[in-house]
Design an enzyme around this catalytic site. Structure first.
Site, short mmCIF file in Angstrom:
data_model
loop_
_atom_site.label_atom_id
_atom_site.label_comp_id
_atom_site.label_asym_id
_atom_site.label_seq_id
_atom_site.Cartn_x
_atom_site.Cartn_y
_atom_site.Cartn_z
N ASP A 129 0.79 -1.23 0.00
CA ASP A 129 0.00 0.00 0.00
C ASP A 129 0.83 1.29 0.00
O ASP A 129 0.31 2.35 -0.31
CB ASP A 129 -0.94 0.02 1.21
CG ASP A 129 -0.20 0.01 2.55
OD1 ASP A 129 1.04 -0.13 2.55
OD2 ASP A 129 -0.85 0.14 3.60
N HIS A 130 2.11 1.21 0.34
CA HIS A 130 2.90 2.42 0.55
C HIS A 130 3.65 2.92 -0.70
O HIS A 130 4.05 4.07 -0.75
CB HIS A 130 3.93 2.20 1.67
CG HIS A 130 3.41 2.50 3.04
ND1 HIS A 130 2.30 1.89 3.56
CD2 HIS A 130 3.87 3.36 4.00
CE1 HIS A 130 2.09 2.35 4.78
NE2 HIS A 130 3.02 3.25 5.06
N ARG A 476 -1.77 12.59 10.14
CA ARG A 476 -0.56 13.34 10.44
C ARG A 476 -0.45 14.55 9.54
O ARG A 476 -0.85 14.52 8.39
CB ARG A 476 0.69 12.46 10.26
CG ARG A 476 0.79 11.43 11.34
CD ARG A 476 2.15 10.82 11.48
NE ARG A 476 2.09 9.90 12.61
CZ ARG A 476 2.46 8.65 12.59
NH1 ARG A 476 2.98 8.13 11.50
NH2 ARG A 476 2.35 7.90 13.66
N SER A 671 5.94 7.74 12.98
CA SER A 671 5.85 6.43 12.37
C SER A 671 6.61 5.37 13.15
O SER A 671 7.49 5.65 13.96
CB SER A 671 6.41 6.52 10.95
OG SER A 671 6.59 5.26 10.39
#
Length: 785
Positions: A129-130, A476, A671
């Site tokens: 997903d990143h 964030r 993170s």
């Protein structure tokens, strides 16, 4: 997932074809064991063990237990003998499963390969997903990502196949949404290599973000260590209504507790107000608990969770949870270390920022505050989605706002993007018309991935350094996080408020009270959005994007080219030489906030997450040097020249000189990024001294053989100057709870001694002595064999 009746039908086909596997629920098979997920039909939920452990601990402690305690202590390796004291003792735990996203999975799997073990000991998954950059739109961006990242995806797929790890292909969706839909359940203990793993608390699980080395421990079958958390109770009364959303609960809590107020604690929501929040809404609240430093967050099992489990094809789990419900809610009269009470009926819509997620403002005030502070009030881009707010309900509420604007001939004044949380969400909002409405109002639907939330955004509408404002439904908003522009003022709020503000185009719009002007020149006011929390029809599962690991992966080849620029096999770190650390140079003394984004930037650096040497070129490039007030500019103490932080660290390493970093409060906030610990270790760092650490980062540093130490007196931060040399004395007698001495040598020949505290326990001291936790694990394997 597909409707459960369809799954039952597919089961008969699977028995014949062997193509896909589904678990038969107790409704079909009396008192049959219940699988943890449809994808692992032979891995069962063990509430009996949870119950047994809870009873042992309750008898020992002789007091009511919070829900957090029940699930955490219910997973103790040795509940009869484990010392338990909130905030002090380290617990040895046996989590049920592991989840990894593709950026962190690379290093986690490289470390697992280094362990020499043949297969993971618990159910584990990898989620791609990143690495998908937002650029043109969903399909194009996904195709581009598959092409650019082919080497990495192939590595993760083959490593998963070899070591028994399930693989979710690119396009499947964001790890936390996939977990909520398929893997989280009431009472589970899940650890994930992403800081927003607590998202799963929306389904009553203890889901904790960790570094890859922690994940390797669990995958290796080793008890996982966690400092016994304190428990902060958030009592919710009243009922959500109107423009107020679940996101506003956590935005309010963030404003109360700040970015470090939850450190070392689990946030446990309870009270009558809980029942007015949907399951995915509870997940949103738990997700963003990471922004206040909490170990995790959790809600008690209730009817909203039962409804969600049923709709996602897991009615069998809901039925089992009902049987064991007394263990999935807090005991009456249990004690919280701190209690916050929020009346949901009085809670107003919030928007937090810029530059930090705990700067809370009511939406009604933000326009005036922005003008006073000199923040741009014109909104350049509104972005909804991310792991925080990408559920069916979120998309429905945004579409409800957009539909009203379209009825009056309006579209968004700001650019507008939409990120579905999963392939299931994407397919369902396409079927039900939400995606069409969001496109018509001016939205661009992106791939089912993290995208701009983590800096994977090829933004073209501004130049770097241009002052501007964006509003997002993300979690964030650190400086430069979304688009690498330090002048982007990012605000976080709910998806429906993002949509309303994007239509108005300004922070000065309050949808509760202000009017818009339609295309016909008439004024109108947006009504509070109303949308179903779950689809009336069953979810459309979309494309099948899951790869099962084979029963026997021993013959699978995992290829890592020695010339690859994306992947690199790991070499063990050096062992401690048995001596004190003397005359270390100071690489940088950091001024102010230093998050993992500052220590190891994301965005374009994500492509090097599997190559330690290459990614180390981003070490601390975002941190502000107190000596000159600049980022990525430090004095080389050996040459007296100023240069980039990574280059200076490499020079010290080449010259055989050890070095330290001096940090401020809550160092490593953000993170779970263990690269922020791997990089300083790789480039010769030995010690990080700060006023305080964020939980995950402190653990990650320990795992890699570094010394995270804190000033016994925070004022001693001012005694150390970037030109000083430091010696850490007392390592031969290094012991839990015993402070270490730091001798500061000034350039003029004078010196002074300060005391440093640490939180190492005995096994963590062994990690330091062995050079890393992985080194220690291999030592123990060699002894046992």
């Amino acid at each position: 997932m597909a409707p459960y009746c369809v799954l039952a039908a597919r089961l008969r086909h699977a028995l014949n074809s062997g193509i896909r596997r589904y678990h038969v629920s107790p409704a079909l098979c009396q008192r049959a064991k219940v699988a943890m997920s449809h994808f692992e039909p032979n891995e069962y939920i063990n509430y009996e063990k949870l119950e047994k452990n809870i009873n042992i601990v309750r008898k020992r402690l002789d007091r009511p237990l919070t829900l957090s305690e029940k699930i955490v202590y219910g997973h103790l390796d040795d509940p009869a003998k484990q010392e338990i004291e909130r905030g002090k003792t380290y617990l040895r735990l046996r989590p049920d499963r592991v989840a990894m996203q593709d950026a962190t999975a690379q290093m986690a799997m490289l470390q697992f390969i280094s362990s020499g073990l043949p297969k993971v000991a618990v159910p584990s998954t990898i989620h791609c997903d990143h690495l998908i950059e937002a650029q043109s739109g969903g399909e194009k961006d996904l195709r581009r990502a598959k092409d650019i990242n082919q080497e990495v995806y192939n590595f993760l797929a083959t490593a998963g196949a070899k070591y028994g790890v399930g693989f979710w292909k690119p396009g499947s969706g964001i790890i936390h949404q996939i977990i909520l839909e398929n893997y989280s359940y009431p009472g589970v203990m899940l650890i994930g290599t992403d800081s927003h793993t607590p998202n799963g608390g929306g389904l009553g699980g203890i889901c904790i973000g960790v570094g890859g080395a922690d994940a390797v421990d669990v995958m290796a079958g080793i008890p996982w260590e966690l400092k016994c958390p304190k428990v902060i109770g958030v009592k919710l009364t009243g009922k959500l209504s109107g423009w107020t959303s679940p996101k506003d609960v956590i935005l309010k809590v963030a404003g109360i507790l700040t970015v470090k107020g939850g450190t070392g604690a689990i946030i446990e929501y309870h009270g009558p107000g809980v029942d007015s929040i949907s399951c995915t809404g509870m997940a949103t609240i738990c997700n963003m608990g990471a922004e206040i430093g909490a170990t995790t967050s959790i809600f008690p099992y209730n009817a909203r969770m039962k409804k969600y489990l049923g709709k996602t094809g897991r009615a069998d789990i809901a039925a089992l949870a009902e049987e064991f419900k007394q263990h999935l809610v807090p005991d009456s009269g249990c004690h919280y270390d701190q209690v916050i009470e929020i009346n949901l009926s009085e809670l107003k819509p919030h928007i937090n920022g810029p530059f930090t997620p705990d700067l809370a403002h009511p939406v009604s005030d933000i326009g005036a505050v922005a003008e006073k502070e000199g923040w741009p009030v014109d909104i350049r881009v509104g972005l909804i989605g991310s792991c925080t707010n990408s559920s069916y309900e979120d998309m429905g509420r945004s579409a409800a706002v957009a539909k009203q604007a379209l009825a009056h001939g309006l579209k968004c004044k700001s650019k507008f993007t939409i990120t579905p949380g999963s392939e299931q969400i994407r397919a369902t909002i396409e079927r039900d018309g939400y995606a069409k409405i969001l496109r018509e109002v001016g939205g661009l639907v992106l791939a089912n991935a993290c995208g701009p939330c983590i800096g994977q955004w090829d933004r073209k509408d501004i130049k770097k350094g241009e002052k501007n404002t964006i509003v997002t439904s993300y979690n964030r908003n650190f400086t430069g996080r979304n688009d690498a522009n330090p002048e982007t003022h990012a605000f976080v709020t709910s998806p429906e408020i993002v949509t309303a503000l994007s239509i108005a185009g300004t922070l000065k719009f309050n949808p509760e009270t202000d009017y818009l002007t339609g295309a016909d020149g008439k004024k109108f006011k947006l009504e509070a959005p109303d949308a179903d929390e779950l689809p009336k029809l069953e979810f459309d599962p979309g494309q099948d994007t899951y790869q099962y690991p084979p029963k026997d992966g021993s013959g699978q080849h995992v290829d890592v080219s020695p010339t690859s620029q994306r992947l690199q096999l790991l070499e063990p770190f050096d062992k401690w030489d048995g001596k004190d650390l003397e005359d270390m140079l100071i690489l940088i003394k950091v001024k102010g906030k230093c998050t993992t984004d500052h220590i190891s930037a994301a965005g374009p650096w994500l492509k090097f997450r599997g190559h330690l040497d290459n990614i180390s070129n981003n070490l601390l490039i975002g941190a502000i040097n107190i000596e000159n007030g600049k980022a990525n500019s430090v004095r080389n103490a050996l040459t007296q020249e100023f240069g980039p932080v990574p280059d200076t660290a490499r020079y010290y390493k080449k010259m055989g000189v050890k070095w330290a970093v001096i940090g401020d409060e809550n160092y490593g906030e953000g993170s779970s990024r263990e690269h922020a610990a791997l990089e300083p270790r790789h480039l010769g760092g030995r010690v990080i001294i700060t006023k305080s650490f964020a939980r995950i980062h402190e653990t990650n540093l320990k795992k890699q053989g570094l010394l995270p130490l804190t000033f016994a007196d925070p004022a001693d931060y001012n005694k150390i100057h970037p030109v000083d040399k430091l010696s850490i004395v007392g390592l031969k007698d290094f012991a839990p709870g015993k402070p270490l001495k730091c001798i500061i040598k000034h350039p003029n020949g004078s010196q002074e001694t300060i005391m440093l505290n640490h939180t190492f326990n005995e096994s963590q001291i062994e990690w330091f002595q062995a050079g890393s936790a992985l080194n220690r694990m291999k030592e123990l394997q060699q002894k046992s064999s």
